[in-house]
Design an enzyme around this catalytic site. Structure first.
Site, PDB file in Angstrom:
ATOM      1  N   ASP A  61      -6.627  -9.172  -0.341  1.00 47.83           N
ATOM      2  CA  ASP A  61      -6.944 -10.037   0.812  1.00 47.83           C
ATOM      3  C   ASP A  61      -7.784  -9.237   1.813  1.00 47.83           C
ATOM      4  O   ASP A  61      -7.309  -8.822   2.860  1.00 47.83           O
ATOM      5  CB  ASP A  61      -5.612 -10.494   1.426  1.00 47.83           C
ATOM      6  CG  ASP A  61      -5.779 -11.579   2.476  1.00 47.83           C
ATOM      7  OD1 ASP A  61      -6.868 -12.190   2.539  1.00 47.83           O
ATOM      8  OD2 ASP A  61      -4.818 -11.810   3.240  1.00 47.83           O
TER       9      ASP A  61
HETATM   10  C1  SPV Z   1      -2.017 -15.754   4.530  1.00 52.01           C
HETATM   11  O1  SPV Z   1      -1.093 -16.365   3.977  1.00 52.01           O
HETATM   12  O2  SPV Z   1      -3.099 -15.525   3.974  1.00 52.01           O
HETATM   13  C2  SPV Z   1      -1.854 -15.251   5.898  1.00 52.01           C
HETATM   14  C3  SPV Z   1      -0.525 -14.911   6.394  1.00 52.01           C
HETATM   15  O3  SPV Z   1      -2.848 -15.067   6.558  1.00 52.01           O
HETATM   16  S1  SPV Z   1      -0.339 -13.188   6.199  1.00 52.01           S
HETATM   17  O4  SPV Z   1      -0.458 -12.854   4.790  1.00 52.01           O
HETATM   18  O5  SPV Z   1       0.975 -12.851   6.731  1.00 52.01           O
HETATM   19  O6  SPV Z   1      -1.384 -12.506   6.978  1.00 52.01           O
HETATM   20 MG    MG Z   2      -4.566 -14.932   5.476  1.00 54.31          MG
END
Ligand code: SPV
Ligand code: MG
Length: 298
Positions: A61
């Site tokens: 991510d």
């Molecule tokens: C997501 O689910 O992509 C989020 C929440 O942004 S977190 O992973 O806690 O950042």
């Molecule tokens: Mg996110």
């Protein structure tokens, strides 16, 4: 038709943010997780950037998913549920013009709302370890982006949630309050305050000092403070609770277990007790109805 559907969902999202009970969203990574979230009586679907990057792309991510890929995922997720969909749009995929384009494209696609965070591009997922102190988009610049995003939407009902990463980035409660104020002043419809402080001390500090509490709806993502019920978080001041990544983690855990058993047992029936029967899958996707329609001659 599409407008009607989108308008209903936007109204449901807005009503949920103002409701006198916790409004609970669960994170989807694809159409089926979205459909199942609806079947289990939740209030909304969160398009998790983390979960889509993981499940659709096997990528971290880190802003590696493009806006187009994220939007395609959001459209499939939206199509599989009657619930309102709030789409995680990371940091708007770039600068001010990217935030504006994000609003335009998601609104046109019929999504109920977007959430944009103040992480610099390229972002890092907020839950990663060893990321305690980092720079964010300067508060005035983020407010400018939010104002530009809000000005770009065509309907009044489209929802823009501004996410504050100040606690995650180690800037403290005062900076978090300053950012939440600036984003609410810029027109954000709700503020998502993120934290990975398991004790909830940071969040309590924010709730105790933020002047916007009770005026602008507040959103929580309790991944790292998971022992509070939605009602407990509501009673503390949160309107919307997002259980962001649990279906994705369930799917990965289940696949790993099944694959491990298959590797050891070397026959398909070894996992039968642990997997959904094919008839259940056929039923979930409306197979009987589709075949009946094909054969109806009508
Ligand atoms: C997501 O689910 O992509 C989020 C929440 O942004 S977190 O992973 O806690 O950042
Ligand atoms: Mg996110």
């Amino acid at each position: 038709m599409r407008t009607n559907r989108a308008e209903k969902k936007r109204a449901a999202l807005r009503e949920g943010l103002e409701a006198e009970r916790p409004f609970v969203a669960v994170g989807a990574h694809d159409a089926m997780s979205s459909q199942l979230i609806g079947s289990y009586g939740f209030d909304a679907v969160w398009v998790s950037g983390f979960a889509v990057a993981t499940m659709a792309h096997a990528l971290p991510d880190l802003n590696l998913t493009t806006m187009t890929e994220a939007l395609e995922a959001a459209v499939r997720i939206d199509g599989a549920t009657d619930l309102p969909v709030l789409a995680d749009c990371d940091n708007g995929f770039g600068g001010l013009s990217n935030v504006v384009r994000t609003v335009i494209e998601y609104e046109r696609a019929g999504i109920a709302g977007v959430c944009v965070e103040d992480n610099l591009f390229p972002k890092r997922n907020s839950l990663y370890k060893g990321e305690s102190k980092r720079e964010l988009v300067p508060v005035e610049e983020q407010a400018r982006r939010i104002r530009a995003g809000k000005a770009a939407q065509e309907t009044d009902s489209f929802v823009f949630v501004a996410r504050v990463e100040a606690l995650i980035a180690g800037h403290g409660v005062e900076a978090a309050c300053e950012r939440a104020d600036a984003y609410a002043d810029a027109g954000a419809d709700a503020i998502l305050i993120h934290s990975k402080d398991k004790s909830l001390g940071e969040i309590e500090g924010f709730l105790g000092s933020w002047g916007g509490l009770g005026k602008t709806p507040l959103v929580a993502v309790p991944t790292l403070f998971p022992d509070y019920t939605d009602q407990e978080l509501y009673d503390k001041g949160f309107s919307m609770i997002i259980l962001a990544n649990h279906p994705m983690r369930a799917a990965v855990g289940a696949m790993e277990q099944v694959l491990d058993t298959l590797r050891r047992e070397r026959k398909a029936s070894a996992v039968d007790p642990h997997i959904a029967p094919v008839d259940h899958i056929f039923e979930l996707v409306g197979t009987k109805e589709a075949i009946a329609l094909e054969e109806s001659g009508g």
